[in-house]
Design an enzyme around this catalytic site. Structure first.
Site, PDB file in Angstrom:
ATOM      1  CB  VAL A  27      -0.965  -0.001   1.219  1.00  0.00           C
ATOM      2  CG1 VAL A  27      -1.909   1.190   1.126  1.00  0.00           C
ATOM      3  CG2 VAL A  27      -1.747  -1.292   1.296  1.00  0.00           C
ATOM      4  CB  ALA A  56       9.202   5.453   8.658  1.00  0.00           C
ATOM      5  CE  LYS A 119      -7.013  -5.358   6.316  1.00  0.00           C
ATOM      6  NZ  LYS A 119      -6.969  -5.461   4.884  1.00  0.00           N
ATOM      7  CB  ILE A 150     -15.470  -0.808  -2.427  1.00  0.00           C
ATOM      8  CG1 ILE A 150     -15.296  -1.994  -3.360  1.00  0.00           C
ATOM      9  CG2 ILE A 150     -16.925  -0.393  -2.340  1.00  0.00           C
ATOM     10  CD1 ILE A 150     -16.069  -3.246  -2.930  1.00  0.00           C
ATOM     11  CD  GLU A 204      -0.430 -12.040   3.532  1.00  0.00           C
ATOM     12  OE1 GLU A 204       0.764 -12.232   3.814  1.00  0.00           O
ATOM     13  OE2 GLU A 204      -0.843 -11.024   2.961  1.00  0.00           O
ATOM     14  CG  ASP A 215      -8.948  -9.079   6.257  1.00  0.00           C
ATOM     15  OD1 ASP A 215      -8.151  -8.159   6.521  1.00  0.00           O
ATOM     16  OD2 ASP A 215      -9.691  -9.069   5.246  1.00  0.00           O
ATOM     17  CE  LYS A 219     -10.734  -6.179   4.752  1.00  0.00           C
ATOM     18  NZ  LYS A 219     -10.586  -7.173   3.678  1.00  0.00           N
TER      19      LYS A 219
HETATM   20  N1  LIG Z   1      -2.245  -5.104   0.836  1.00  0.00           N
HETATM   21  C1  LIG Z   1      -3.503  -4.729   0.633  1.00  0.00           C
HETATM   22  O1  LIG Z   1      -4.070  -4.960  -0.427  1.00  0.00           O
HETATM   23  C2  LIG Z   1      -4.252  -3.991   1.723  1.00  0.00           C
HETATM   24  C3  LIG Z   1      -5.586  -3.646   1.505  1.00  0.00           C
HETATM   25  C4  LIG Z   1      -6.264  -2.916   2.478  1.00  0.00           C
HETATM   26  C5  LIG Z   1      -5.627  -2.576   3.647  1.00  0.00           C
HETATM   27  N2  LIG Z   1      -4.342  -2.969   3.848  1.00  0.00           N
HETATM   28  C6  LIG Z   1      -3.692  -2.580   5.089  1.00  0.00           C
HETATM   29  O2  LIG Z   1      -2.621  -1.703   4.795  1.00  0.00           O
HETATM   30  C7  LIG Z   1      -1.596  -1.875   5.752  1.00  0.00           C
HETATM   31  C8  LIG Z   1      -0.287  -2.198   5.023  1.00  0.00           C
HETATM   32  O3  LIG Z   1      -0.469  -3.379   4.289  1.00  0.00           O
HETATM   33  P1  LIG Z   1       0.581  -3.844   3.174  1.00  0.00           P
HETATM   34  O4  LIG Z   1      -0.085  -4.956   2.445  1.00  0.00           O
HETATM   35  O5  LIG Z   1       1.091  -2.688   2.432  1.00  0.00           O
HETATM   36  O6  LIG Z   1       1.733  -4.464   4.090  1.00  0.00           O
HETATM   37  P2  LIG Z   1       3.220  -4.880   3.664  1.00  0.00           P
HETATM   38  O7  LIG Z   1       3.314  -5.006   2.179  1.00  0.00           O
HETATM   39  O8  LIG Z   1       3.594  -5.999   4.529  1.00  0.00           O
HETATM   40  O9  LIG Z   1       4.068  -3.587   4.085  1.00  0.00           O
HETATM   41  C9  LIG Z   1       4.291  -3.254   5.421  1.00  0.00           C
HETATM   42  C10 LIG Z   1       5.326  -2.151   5.464  1.00  0.00           C
HETATM   43  O10 LIG Z   1       5.513  -1.777   6.824  1.00  0.00           O
HETATM   44  C11 LIG Z   1       6.918  -1.689   7.075  1.00  0.00           C
HETATM   45  N3  LIG Z   1       7.177  -1.971   8.475  1.00  0.00           N
HETATM   46  C12 LIG Z   1       6.983  -3.105   9.164  1.00  0.00           C
HETATM   47  N4  LIG Z   1       7.357  -2.968  10.437  1.00  0.00           N
HETATM   48  C13 LIG Z   1       7.838  -1.722  10.555  1.00  0.00           C
HETATM   49  C14 LIG Z   1       8.406  -0.981  11.612  1.00  0.00           C
HETATM   50  N5  LIG Z   1       8.542  -1.502  12.826  1.00  0.00           N
HETATM   51  N6  LIG Z   1       8.778   0.294  11.365  1.00  0.00           N
HETATM   52  C15 LIG Z   1       8.647   0.832  10.148  1.00  0.00           C
HETATM   53  N7  LIG Z   1       8.108   0.182   9.093  1.00  0.00           N
HETATM   54  C16 LIG Z   1       7.716  -1.083   9.312  1.00  0.00           C
HETATM   55  C17 LIG Z   1       7.576  -2.694   6.162  1.00  0.00           C
HETATM   56  O11 LIG Z   1       8.918  -2.306   5.968  1.00  0.00           O
HETATM   57  P3  LIG Z   1       9.941  -3.113   5.022  1.00  0.00           P
HETATM   58  O12 LIG Z   1       9.361  -2.966   3.629  1.00  0.00           O
HETATM   59  O13 LIG Z   1      11.225  -2.404   5.158  1.00  0.00           O
HETATM   60  O14 LIG Z   1       9.925  -4.526   5.500  1.00  0.00           O
HETATM   61  C18 LIG Z   1       6.701  -2.564   4.909  1.00  0.00           C
HETATM   62  O15 LIG Z   1       7.188  -1.543   4.079  1.00  0.00           O
HETATM   63  C19 LIG Z   1      -2.061  -2.966   6.704  1.00  0.00           C
HETATM   64  O16 LIG Z   1      -2.700  -2.379   7.801  1.00  0.00           O
HETATM   65  C20 LIG Z   1      -3.084  -3.715   5.863  1.00  0.00           C
HETATM   66  O17 LIG Z   1      -4.057  -4.365   6.638  1.00  0.00           O
HETATM   67  C21 LIG Z   1      -3.633  -3.666   2.914  1.00  0.00           C
END
Ligand SMILES: NC(=O)c1ccc[n+]([C@@H]2O[C@H](COP(=O)([O-])OP(=O)(O)OC[C@H]3O[C@@H](n4cnc5c(N)ncnc54)[C@H](OP(=O)(O)O)[C@@H]3O)[C@@H](O)[C@H]2O)c1
Length: 450
Positions: A27, A56, A119, A150, A204, A215, A219
């Protein structure tokens, strides 16, 4: 308009809105790409440019497909809460606790607007975070947290604000919808399809948050809070996942004119609020039954608006980044709405009704020894609990005439009930499971109108 996004119209102010992004994964990196690719569209709609100034993440060396030159890098995401060069903190790390919670709390306490896609955080700590935001007089927004691309939150909280909503929910997890669609289309078992979904990146490595319904429940709790104007205690949401769905159930459902979907449903009743996530049989002609694959759907129903459904992609970098950017545009323009649609003053969390209060139609599948009298025994138990039957399906060989045959082969027996209280179903099922002719645990799936 002040640069902190606290309110006021943009007018002629072209001061950019400066954002700090914590988390540069799917994201976060998607957001940076979108803000760059659609820079002028976003600036037009926001009334001023929206620029990323600080970021960050954990690993500074990781290639994220975005150029980070010129941006301030913080090894400690918490520093974004106090970085003087940012106006809005965007939390895209994830997790209900830990750094995500600390960052959002610190930013709100520091009087910074916050946008998050998290969420789990909002479902579990939304009441307390909303109070913090209100005290600080700053927005806390989370459009991306429910159903990705959405615009579910805007629709429910703002578009339908004038109606008394009685029902909200939908297909809230794309991974589960993908798995159940593939099971239905291919006749393959859950474990098989899950492994394929993992290989394709739709699930995952640890799929439990998705396939166990957590999850979707996060929501749903958020949607219910928005629809009913007060946060719903997450721990009171009834949650069942899809692991127990057998390919046989999908086949029988089809024969009965239904499809099986994992739905989140919240309903306003005279005696309280129902909030539940579980597989449901929905009539195959209902719009929600047609939402397949990784797609999500959000349904809402109110006395004036009637029933509506929004369908789209619930995850992925593009849809989710669009939702985060929409929140930023609102903040840039000073469009602020209370977190739960009304002031949190005096708002307490509401507990959802327990499972025993549900009142549904039920699909039951039993595995029974194929011998005479079995159906009579099962229906006698249901009759004792006041459960009446709407239909029944039984396949397999004709019943044996010899009741003494101990190793009679097993056959599935499917029963569909009329509407009845779940407390009665729970007791009746326990007795049915104990009948000598019944093998293993019966499967029970609730039936929804869609
Ligand atoms: N993916 C989706 O389609 C989606 C949809 C709706 C909502 N969301 C929500 O959006 C959020 C992010 O999801 P995502 O899928 O983007 O997750 P992700 O791909 O796992 O990315 C998580 C990011 O957080 C960073 N991170 C982890 N621990 C950290 C820390 N202690 N300090 C600083 N940065 C840290 C990671 O850094 P590194 O890259 O350096 O490891 C990574 O860049 C979550 O709350 C998720 O529920 C995701």
């Amino acid at each position: 308009m002040s640069a902190d996004g606290k309110g006021g119209q943009a007018g002629g102010d072209i001061t950019p809105l400066r954002i700090g992004v914590a988390g540069l994964g799917t994201v976060g990196a998607g957001l940076v790409k979108l803000l760059r690719a659609n820079e002028s569209i976003v600036a037009d709609r926001a009334g001023r440019p929206i620029v990323v100034t600080a970021v960050a993440a954990r690993d500074r060396t990781r290639d994220r497909g975005i150029d980070l030159a010129g941006l301030t890098w913080h090894d400690d995401a918490l520093a974004l809460a106090h970085d003087p060069d940012i106006d809005v903190v965007v939390e895209l790390i994830g997790g209900a606790e830990g750094i995500a919670r600390r960052l959002v709390t610190a930013a709100l306490q520091a009087g910074r607007p916050v946008v998050t896609a998290n969420k789990a955080l909002v479902a579990i700590h939304g009441a307390e975070l909303a109070a913090l935001a209100e005290r600080a007089g700053v927005p806390l927004t989370f459009e991306a947290a429910v159903a990705g691309g959405i615009p579910a939150i805007k629709a429910v909280r703002e578009g339908l604000a004038a109606d008394r909503l009685v029902r909200v929910g939908g297909i809230l997890n794309g991974t589960c919808n993908y798995i159940m669609t593939a099971m239905r289309e291919s006749g393959r078992a859950f474990a098989d399809v899950l492994a394929e979904a993992q290989a394709l990146g739709y699930a995952e490595a640890d799929p439990s948050t998705d396939v166990d319904g957590i999850d979707a429940a996060h929501k749903l709790a958020i949607l219910a809070g928005l629809a009913f104007g007060r946060p719903v205690a997450f721990s009171s949401v009834h949650v069942e996942g899809i692991r127990a769905i057998d390919a046989l159930d999908l086949t029988f459902a089809r024969e009965l004119g239904y499809r099986i979907k994992l739905l989140g449903l919240a309903r306003r009743r005279e005696d309280g609020i129902e909030a539940r996530v579980h597989p449901c049989l929905v009539p195959e002609r209902a719009p929600i039954a047609q939402v397949d694959g990784v797609f999500n759907a959000v349904v809402a129903e109110g006395a004036f608006v009637g029933r509506l459904m929004l369908e789209g992609r619930g995850a992925g970098e593009g849809p989710t980044a669009t939702a985060v950017a929409a929140d930023l545009i609102d903040i840039a323009r000073g469009n602020a709405v209370p977190v739960w649609g009304r002031s949190t003053d005096g708002l307490t969390q509401v507990e959802a009704l327990p499972r025993t209060a549900f009142n549904e139609e039920y699909y039951l599948r039993l595995n029974v020894h194929d011998r005479p009298g079995v159906i009579a025994d099962v229906t006698a138990v249901l009759r004792d609990y006041g459960v009446s039957l709407r239909s029944m399906l039984q396949h397999g060989r004709a019943a044996s005439d010899d009741p003494t045959v101990a190793d009679a082969p097993s056959v599935p027996l499917v029963l569909v009930t009329h509407r009845t209280r779940e407390s009665a179903m729970i007791e009746a099922l326990a007795r049915i499971a104990a009948l000598p002719a019944v093998i293993g645990d019966p499967a029970m799936i609730r039936i929804e109108a869609g």
